[in-house]
Design an enzyme around this catalytic site. Structure first.
Site, PDB file in Angstrom:
ATOM      1  N   ASP A   1       0.999  -1.174  -0.136  1.00 40.78           N
ATOM      2  CA  ASP A   1      -0.119  -0.063   0.008  1.00 40.78           C
ATOM      3  C   ASP A   1       0.968   1.084  -0.165  1.00 40.78           C
ATOM      4  O   ASP A   1       1.802   1.345   0.646  1.00 40.78           O
ATOM      5  CB  ASP A   1      -1.071  -0.086   1.320  1.00 40.78           C
ATOM      6  CG  ASP A   1      -2.081   0.728   1.164  1.00 40.78           C
ATOM      7  OD1 ASP A   1      -2.002   1.926   0.375  1.00 40.78           O
ATOM      8  OD2 ASP A   1      -3.246   0.470   1.543  1.00 40.78           O
TER       9      ASP A   1
ATOM     10  N   HIS B   1      -0.418   4.507   0.169  1.00 36.86           N
ATOM     11  CA  HIS B   1      -1.028   5.799   0.543  1.00 36.86           C
ATOM     12  C   HIS B   1      -0.800   6.022   2.105  1.00 36.86           C
ATOM     13  O   HIS B   1      -0.614   5.310   2.738  1.00 36.86           O
ATOM     14  CB  HIS B   1      -2.591   5.441   0.560  1.00 36.86           C
ATOM     15  CG  HIS B   1      -3.100   5.137  -0.710  1.00 36.86           C
ATOM     16  ND1 HIS B   1      -3.113   3.861  -1.262  1.00 36.86           N
ATOM     17  CD2 HIS B   1      -3.575   5.948  -1.599  1.00 36.86           C
ATOM     18  CE1 HIS B   1      -3.609   3.836  -2.481  1.00 36.86           C
ATOM     19  NE2 HIS B   1      -3.792   5.079  -2.961  1.00 36.86           N
TER      20      HIS B   1
ATOM     21  N   SER C   1      -4.804  -4.396   2.159  1.00 39.79           N
ATOM     22  CA  SER C   1      -4.048  -3.901   3.414  1.00 39.79           C
ATOM     23  C   SER C   1      -4.782  -4.461   4.687  1.00 39.79           C
ATOM     24  O   SER C   1      -4.249  -4.584   5.919  1.00 39.79           O
ATOM     25  CB  SER C   1      -4.116  -2.454   3.635  1.00 39.79           C
ATOM     26  OG  SER C   1      -3.414  -1.911   2.411  1.00 39.79           O
TER      27      SER C   1
END
Length: 667
Positions: free
Chosen positions: A185, A187, A238
């Protein structure tokens, strides 16, 4: 501007401080020039009011915060987020104390304590807190060389080698927190905000970045001897990776509490899926909704009242698990065969597919400028990122500016966003690029998947180049509504139907983030990340309109303004793989292979199929007027087995990717 010529004064008559301030404001030389000017305006207004009350003859002595001693000036600058004078004020304070550390432990921490108290009481908002953190970081950065020199001199005086100084000495902090975005991930904007807020409250935050493997998280937790581990993630894979980390921490005998945060996380998922793998009264697993809650949670976990706090949390999570499993028992699901029988049956003779696209095949989009997409920006998620929420009837943009509680801060934040937005456009520090594909398509014979063809010849020959596998609703409905799948929106063989797809990104944000990090400017760092997200979402909206009206051309006469577009009043839909209508991120791989998103647009996929750069959007494009957005919801094992077989995945691998939507516990 319109001025009163009779009230103007000559430039030479202005005070030097006022000249400097005006210069900074007009020529954009200082990030906080607006704040300083607003402060000056307030004082000028008070002076004029005092003059009126005194009959106009009295001279009122202005008392400025700049007239205070350095200690008070530093506190004021921290609380108000003014960094313009901080180096000079810190230097003045350093010269009157015996040790540089006293400046940190004194006025800097006093100011940050006030910030923490105001934020906790809801009297200060997140943008203000992050500005305060910027002042703190700049002040500490200024003092750091002096502190290091002091340590060296002390060690030499004691006969020790100054090269053995521990640069990671963290003994003066309230606690130590490890923060990581889990493997696959990319972000991190939410994690960055939480890290700043915790740092403002004297917690040492070890932010080890994005796409961090479980092994690295465990290794760094030991190395830094942290008190708390924070896991962040945005995409649904996630969620499963967080479960893996919890299990491995349990196996490794770790004792740190785990904090869970991110857009797709929830208190329910944390209670049901993550906590049972690790949580005890000594080391609970706790979901943190947003940055404003993080300080309360961490301070409670490290306080003398930890036992009572954890007991309350675990009791709440126990109740949530009981409710969840009781709900599963009470909820009924169609078998996969029953759901297929109850699918949406579009009459493609009565309502035929959209006409053949004007521009078939793959098209690279590299001629759309940032200024082109600005009118398409939806500002509501921007304010959500900064945790500014108006109350009814002033919840959304632009009504949020009228909100009694957050309106003025929201307007100030928006104005500063416009300033950075215009700078980014002017210096071209960010740019947009994407790729579109429009191809012949038909539903598979069983009605569950969509075959994609290179051209009409391959359609006629029945040789698809690829297939999108779709998922169907199974949770029983109280109405006669159909059980939807995206495959329902594409006509079967024999009809001249098509499908579109695109992937777009905003490039350049990472370089800006590194620059602002080097300047100790978290506020601008988070602002540019938030704007990159707005740019790419607006790009997707702009491009979808171009597809509808030009490239596919099925809505050539569309006359919707930007506000109508944001309300989804257009014909057709653009659902994204990994989101509710098709909650399987692995379908992105199929899209990337078809449109060559990596090769042609530079947009990559991580191990967990997160798009890189982080500010990216992908979608399928359906044109039929009966197509609609929906949520697949939970599905049964019979559909998962069929889906895995159609995708040629092992069942266990398919279950891992679909874990958040399974209506059963996987082995």
């Amino acid at each position: 501007g319109i001025v009163n010529a009779h009230e103007m004064i000559a430039y030479d008559e202005m005070d030097d401080d006022m000249k400097l301030l005006c210069d900074n404001l007009v020529f954009n030389k200082s990030d906080d020039a607006t704040d300083v000017m607003l402060d000056l305006t307030k004082r000028e207004k008070e002076r004029r009011e005092a003059l009126k009350k005194g009959g106009g003859a009295a001279v009122v002595k202005e008392v400025s915060w700049r007239d205070e001693g350095p200690t008070k000036r530093i506190e004021h600058a921290l609380i108000n987020g003014i960094s313009q004078y901080i180096d000079a004020d810190v230097e003045e304070a350093r010269l009157i104390v015996s040790r540089p550390l006293e400046v940190i432990e004194g006025p800097l921490m006093d100011g940050m304590n006030v910030v923490g108290d105001l934020f906790g009481a809801g009297k200060m908002f997140l943008p203000q807190v992050i500005k305060s953190a910027r002042v703190m970081k700049k002040a500490v950065a200024y003092l750091l060389p002096f502190m290091e020199e002091e340590k060296k001199e002390a060690m030499i005086a004691a006969g020790l080698d100054p090269n053995t100084i521990d640069e990671n000495d963290d003994s003066n902090y309230a606690g130590k927190v490890l923060m990581a975005t889990v493997k696959g991930d990319v972000h991190d904007i939410g994690k960055n905000i939480v890290a700043v807020v915790l740092g403002c409250n004297n917690y040492k935050v070890y932010d080890i970045g994005v796409m961090v493997s479980c092994e690295t998280i465990l290794e760094k937790a030991k190395e830094y001897d942290v008190d708390v581990v924070g896991l962040s993630g945005l995409i649904t894979p996630s969620l499963d990776e967080m479960v893996v980390v919890a299990k491995e921490m349990s196996k490794g005998g770790f004792k740190q509490p785990i904090l869970i945060g991110g857009a797709t996380t929830s208190k329910m998922h944390t209670a049901v899926k993550i906590a049972p793998n690790y949580a005890t009264e000594e080391h609970p697993v706790i979901h943190v909704l947003d940055a404003s809650r993080s300080v309360t949670v961490v301070s409670s976990l490290l306080s003398d009242n930890k036992e009572d706090y954890v007991e309350d949390v675990m009791e709440e999570y126990d109740e949530m698990r009981e409710d969840y499993y009781a709900g599963l028992e009470d909820r009924y699901f169609y078998t996969f065969d029953q759901a297929k029988e109850a699918k949406l049956k579009i009459d493609f003779d009565a309502i035929p597919p959209a006409p053949t696209p004007t521009k078939m095949g793959i098209t690279v989009i590299d001629d759309v400028s940032l200024s082109d997409v600005v009118p398409y920006i939806d500002w509501n998620p921007f304010f959500q990122t900064w945790e500014l929420r108006g109350r009814y009837p002033n919840r959304g943009y632009p009504k949020i500016f009228d909100d009694e509680h957050v309106g003025s801060e929201a307007k100030k934040l928006f104005d500063e966003a416009q300033k950075m937005l215009n700078k980014i456009i002017a210096d071209k520090s960010m740019n947009l690029k994407g790729v579109v594909g429009l191809f012949p398509a038909n539903r598979s014979d069983d009605g569950e998947d969509v075959h994609i063809y290179v051209d009409e010849a391959s359609r006629a020959a029945g040789t698809p180049m690829s297939t999108f596998c779709m998922l169907r609703q199974q949770a029983e409905k109280e109405s006669d509504d159909p059980y939807l799948s995206q495959a329902d929106f594409i006509a079967p063989a024999g009809y001249n139907d098509h499908i579109g797809m695109f992937a777009v990104s905003c490039f350049g944000c990472d370089a800006l983030v590194k620059y602002y990090e080097s300047e100790n400017d978290d506020y601008s760092k988070i602002m540019c990340q938030a704007l990159a997200d707005r740019f790419v979402e607006a790009f997707a909206e702009h491009l979808h309109r171009t597809i509808r009206t030009e490239m596919w051309g099925y809505a050539k006469d569309e006359e919707l303004d930007e506000a109508d577009l944001l309300k989804i009043k257009y014909a057709g839909i653009r659902p994204a793989p990994g989101y509710p209508s098709q909650p399987d991120h692995t379908e992105k791989q199929t899209m990337w292979e078809i449109i060559k998103a990596k090769e042609l647009a530079g947009i990559e996929l991580s191990d967990s199929l997160s798009m890189m750069p982080a500010s990216s959007v992908s979608a399928l494009v359906f044109a039929h007027p009966e197509s609609q957005y929906f949520a697949v919801g939970q599905i049964g094992k019979d559909q998962v087995e069929s889906y895995a077989e159609r995708k040629k995945f092992e069942l266990s691998k398919m279950e891992r990717w679909l874990s958040p939507i399974l209506n059963y516990e996987r082995d």
